[in-house]
Design an enzyme around this catalytic site. Structure first.
Site, PDB file in Angstrom:
ATOM      1  N   ARG A 152      -6.082  14.824   1.777  1.00 33.41           N
ATOM      2  CA  ARG A 152      -5.047  14.410   0.855  1.00 33.41           C
ATOM      3  C   ARG A 152      -5.346  15.246  -0.631  1.00 33.41           C
ATOM      4  O   ARG A 152      -6.047  14.619  -1.656  1.00 33.41           O
ATOM      5  CB  ARG A 152      -5.398  12.908   0.386  1.00 33.41           C
ATOM      6  CG  ARG A 152      -5.126  12.202   1.728  1.00 33.41           C
ATOM      7  CD  ARG A 152      -5.175  10.650   1.534  1.00 33.41           C
ATOM      8  NE  ARG A 152      -6.468  10.195   1.727  1.00 33.41           N
ATOM      9  CZ  ARG A 152      -6.866   8.992   1.531  1.00 33.41           C
ATOM     10  NH1 ARG A 152      -6.083   7.884   1.385  1.00 33.41           N
ATOM     11  NH2 ARG A 152      -8.149   8.652   1.795  1.00 33.41           N
ATOM     12  N   PRO A 153      -4.753  16.482  -0.535  1.00 32.36           N
ATOM     13  CA  PRO A 153      -5.399  17.241  -1.833  1.00 32.36           C
ATOM     14  C   PRO A 153      -4.728  16.607  -3.015  1.00 32.36           C
ATOM     15  O   PRO A 153      -3.433  15.994  -2.956  1.00 32.36           O
ATOM     16  CB  PRO A 153      -4.451  18.662  -1.385  1.00 32.36           C
ATOM     17  CG  PRO A 153      -3.536  18.152  -0.561  1.00 32.36           C
ATOM     18  CD  PRO A 153      -4.127  17.077   0.277  1.00 32.36           C
ATOM     19  N   ILE A 154      -5.329  17.018  -4.248  1.00 37.88           N
ATOM     20  CA  ILE A 154      -4.991  16.589  -5.591  1.00 37.88           C
ATOM     21  C   ILE A 154      -4.359  17.616  -6.306  1.00 37.88           C
ATOM     22  O   ILE A 154      -4.108  17.567  -7.539  1.00 37.88           O
ATOM     23  CB  ILE A 154      -6.313  16.044  -6.241  1.00 37.88           C
ATOM     24  CG1 ILE A 154      -7.229  16.959  -6.665  1.00 37.88           C
ATOM     25  CG2 ILE A 154      -6.611  14.714  -5.422  1.00 37.88           C
ATOM     26  CD1 ILE A 154      -8.415  16.654  -7.579  1.00 37.88           C
ATOM     27  N   CYS A 206     -11.106   6.667   2.515  1.00 35.22           N
ATOM     28  CA  CYS A 206     -11.101   6.894   4.016  1.00 35.22           C
ATOM     29  C   CYS A 206     -10.787   8.139   4.368  1.00 35.22           C
ATOM     30  O   CYS A 206      -9.815   9.012   3.658  1.00 35.22           O
ATOM     31  CB  CYS A 206      -9.991   5.788   4.323  1.00 35.22           C
ATOM     32  SG  CYS A 206     -10.443   4.197   4.287  1.00 35.22           S
ATOM     33  N   ASP A 226       0.888   3.308   6.222  1.00 37.89           N
ATOM     34  CA  ASP A 226      -0.170   2.104   6.234  1.00 37.89           C
ATOM     35  C   ASP A 226       0.067   1.097   7.279  1.00 37.89           C
ATOM     36  O   ASP A 226      -0.923   0.376   7.696  1.00 37.89           O
ATOM     37  CB  ASP A 226      -0.237   1.519   4.921  1.00 37.89           C
ATOM     38  CG  ASP A 226      -1.075   2.296   3.782  1.00 37.89           C
ATOM     39  OD1 ASP A 226      -1.698   3.501   4.413  1.00 37.89           O
ATOM     40  OD2 ASP A 226      -1.211   2.240   2.826  1.00 37.89           O
ATOM     41  N   ARG A 279     -11.728  -3.390   1.546  1.00 35.31           N
ATOM     42  CA  ARG A 279     -11.030  -2.595   0.518  1.00 35.31           C
ATOM     43  C   ARG A 279      -9.710  -2.637   0.553  1.00 35.31           C
ATOM     44  O   ARG A 279      -9.327  -2.451  -0.703  1.00 35.31           O
ATOM     45  CB  ARG A 279     -11.048  -0.976   1.130  1.00 35.31           C
ATOM     46  CG  ARG A 279     -12.421  -0.492   1.291  1.00 35.31           C
ATOM     47  CD  ARG A 279     -12.419   1.178   1.368  1.00 35.31           C
ATOM     48  NE  ARG A 279     -11.453   1.588   0.485  1.00 35.31           N
ATOM     49  CZ  ARG A 279     -10.266   2.477   0.841  1.00 35.31           C
ATOM     50  NH1 ARG A 279     -10.060   2.808   2.124  1.00 35.31           N
ATOM     51  NH2 ARG A 279      -9.463   2.855  -0.188  1.00 35.31           N
ATOM     52  N   LYS A 285      -2.584  -4.328  -3.495  1.00 30.20           N
ATOM     53  CA  LYS A 285      -3.700  -3.393  -3.665  1.00 30.20           C
ATOM     54  C   LYS A 285      -3.155  -2.183  -4.316  1.00 30.20           C
ATOM     55  O   LYS A 285      -3.645  -1.669  -5.290  1.00 30.20           O
ATOM     56  CB  LYS A 285      -4.641  -2.965  -2.338  1.00 30.20           C
ATOM     57  CG  LYS A 285      -5.443  -1.785  -2.292  1.00 30.20           C
ATOM     58  CD  LYS A 285      -5.796  -1.268  -1.171  1.00 30.20           C
ATOM     59  CE  LYS A 285      -6.770  -0.151  -1.136  1.00 30.20           C
ATOM     60  NZ  LYS A 285      -6.167   0.923  -1.124  1.00 30.20           N
ATOM     61  N   ASN A 286      -2.323  -1.575  -3.691  1.00 32.62           N
ATOM     62  CA  ASN A 286      -1.647  -0.094  -4.049  1.00 32.62           C
ATOM     63  C   ASN A 286      -0.866  -0.281  -5.376  1.00 32.62           C
ATOM     64  O   ASN A 286      -0.409   0.723  -6.015  1.00 32.62           O
ATOM     65  CB  ASN A 286      -0.836   0.413  -2.979  1.00 32.62           C
ATOM     66  CG  ASN A 286      -1.814   0.763  -1.741  1.00 32.62           C
ATOM     67  OD1 ASN A 286      -2.825   1.037  -2.102  1.00 32.62           O
ATOM     68  ND2 ASN A 286      -1.025   0.917  -0.693  1.00 32.62           N
ATOM     69  N   ARG A 300     -10.085   6.787  -3.011  1.00 31.33           N
ATOM     70  CA  ARG A 300      -9.382   8.010  -3.237  1.00 31.33           C
ATOM     71  C   ARG A 300      -8.460   7.495  -4.718  1.00 31.33           C
ATOM     72  O   ARG A 300      -8.208   8.464  -5.401  1.00 31.33           O
ATOM     73  CB  ARG A 300      -8.472   7.925  -2.031  1.00 31.33           C
ATOM     74  CG  ARG A 300      -7.399   8.955  -2.369  1.00 31.33           C
ATOM     75  CD  ARG A 300      -7.829  10.369  -2.543  1.00 31.33           C
ATOM     76  NE  ARG A 300      -8.521  10.784  -1.506  1.00 31.33           N
ATOM     77  CZ  ARG A 300      -8.836  12.105  -1.070  1.00 31.33           C
ATOM     78  NH1 ARG A 300      -8.538  13.060  -1.806  1.00 31.33           N
ATOM     79  NH2 ARG A 300      -9.451  12.318  -0.023  1.00 31.33           N
TER      80      ARG A 300
END
Length: 417
Positions: A121-123, A116, A306, A398, A22-23, A92
């Site tokens: 989780r700042p961008i 989630c 994870d 997901r 997925k990632n 995300r």
């Protein structure tokens, strides 16, 4: 709404193929819009996050087909550079389209991404890095509007944290920037290497992926290519945790054992026998596990955040005490409340959780509140006595491709209703 019904204490045995990552798939699909032509992506997992990414690609004007694990994306018809709130909020990873659209069209607009709720989780790392490449970014009431009035150019970018997403955004954007970009303190995850392999197959010039310094020589254009997504190391870790929780013996095929080093070390500490042969990993678990002493999440090649939740569930009825230290996300213990309902003995204080192994777990009605927490509750349910009912399957879907079907083939009693 769908739910899973799991009758526990069935020993898992047999073999299972590991799904595509997925990632890896999500940033590769976003990067496909850089190519003025057709990209063919094999081993792409059938997930709701992948469907969400396809919806974004189609909204932007790409022609996308997806069947039998192969996704074909032709971005020749891309006409838009804006992604609406309804599509951005689904996940995300949609922030990865910021660098891709900026490189392809010279401008991009989108709102803050979803995903989630596992903590902040700042961008800001993404935005600061893109600004170094020549982007001008303004926040218009929650909508990020990015332009590159003087074009994109190479830069030296030192990340304050080895963020996977920020590293990917820079790699994608810099592939079409003029000049050389150097990323230091880059993420080293296998998914970074997979993205680099895809981009290089499209004509990019990226070296150093997998190390802490990545060098990108910008190109004027990229072409489509054929690429096969790597196996999902987190899905593999989850299946191994499920096997260990039931005292089972399972062989995973189409795996990359080197990607699982930190997880396999914990499993061996628990008393499992691990055998590696080529792309296969065989786990033979004892009837009751020994508790690992410490599980500390770290950026790759450390223990993956994870995998923390399913491994905690696996250890819930082990012999001894385990200290879990979560160094990546602040709110990564959402699964603990469900484990407590099943009889686990866990105390949480901030980023630290202390687990005292219980003699046994029992079935309960539980609900998932995030993706990996859903996997954890399934892991615990497989080793618990009695019936467990799990709700919140939208999170599970997901990131896991028909997980209940895979577990059923291994002997689990699990049904989706």
């Amino acid at each position: 709404m769908s739910r899973l019904v799991i009758n526990g204490t069935k020993r898992l045995k047999g073999s299972a193929r590991v799904q595509g990552s997925k990632n890896s798939a999500l940033p590769i699909l976003a990067a496909a819009i850089l190519c003025r032509g057709e990209s063919v992506i094999h081993n792409c997992p059938e997930l709701s996050d992948v469907r969400g990414t396809i919806n974004i690609l189609r909204y932007l004007g790409c022609d996308v087909g997806f069947s039998g694990g192969t996704l074909v994306c032709d971005s020749s018809g891309l006409t838009k550079n804006y992604i609406p709130n309804s599509l951005m909020r689904e996940m995300r990873s949609s922030i990865i389209f910021l660098g891709a659209l900026l490189a392809r069209t010279g401008s991009a607009s989108m709102c803050f991404p979803g995903g989630c709720e596992i903590g902040p989780r700042p961008i800001d790392l993404h935005l600061k890095a893109l600004e170094a490449l020549g982007a001008e970014i303004c926040d218009d009431c929650g909508v990020f509007r990015c332009t590159a009035p003087e074009g994109l150019h190479g830069a030296k970018i030192a990340l304050s944290f080895p963020s996977v997403g920020a590293t990917e955004n820079v790699m994608i954007c810099a592939s079409l920037a003029e000049g050389t970009t150097i990323i230091t303190n880059a993420a080293r995850e296998p998914e970074i290497c997979d993205l680099a392999d895809f981009l290089n197959g499209c004509g990019a010039d990226i070296s150093g992926a997998g190390d802490s310094t990545i060098v990108i020589e910008g190109k004027s254009s990229l072409r489509g290519c054929c690429h096969t997504v790597i196996p999902d190391r987190i899905a593999a870790a989850t299946l191994l945790s499920c096997c260990a929780a039931t005292g089972g013996r399972v062989t995973l095929t189409s795996a990359i054992p080197s990607h699982l080093g930190a997880v396999l070390s914990i499993l061996e500490e628990c008393g499992c026998d691990v055998d590696i042969m080529g792309g296969c990993v065989t786990l033979d678990a004892p009837n009751r596990l020994c508790a690992p002493k410490v599980v500390r999440t770290m950026p790759y090649p450390g223990f993956p955040t994870d995998a923390q939740a399913p491994v905690m569930a696996m250890a819930a009825k082990s012999r001894g005490t385990t200290l879990f230290i979560e160094n990546i996300f602040e709110n990564r213990y959402l699964h603990v409340s469900g484990l407590l309902r099943m009889g686990a003995n866990i105390k949480v204080e901030g980023r630290v959780a202390v687990l005292q192994g219980a003699r046994c777990l029992h079935g309960a009605d539980v609900a998932a509140m995030d993706l990996r927490g859903a996997a954890a509750l399934i892991t615990a349910a497989l080793g618990a006595q009695g019936r467990t009912t799990l709700e919140g399957l939208r999170y599970l879907d997901r990131g896991y491709e028909c997980l209940e079907a895979t577990l059923s083939e291994l002997g689990a009693d699990v049904k989706r209703i």
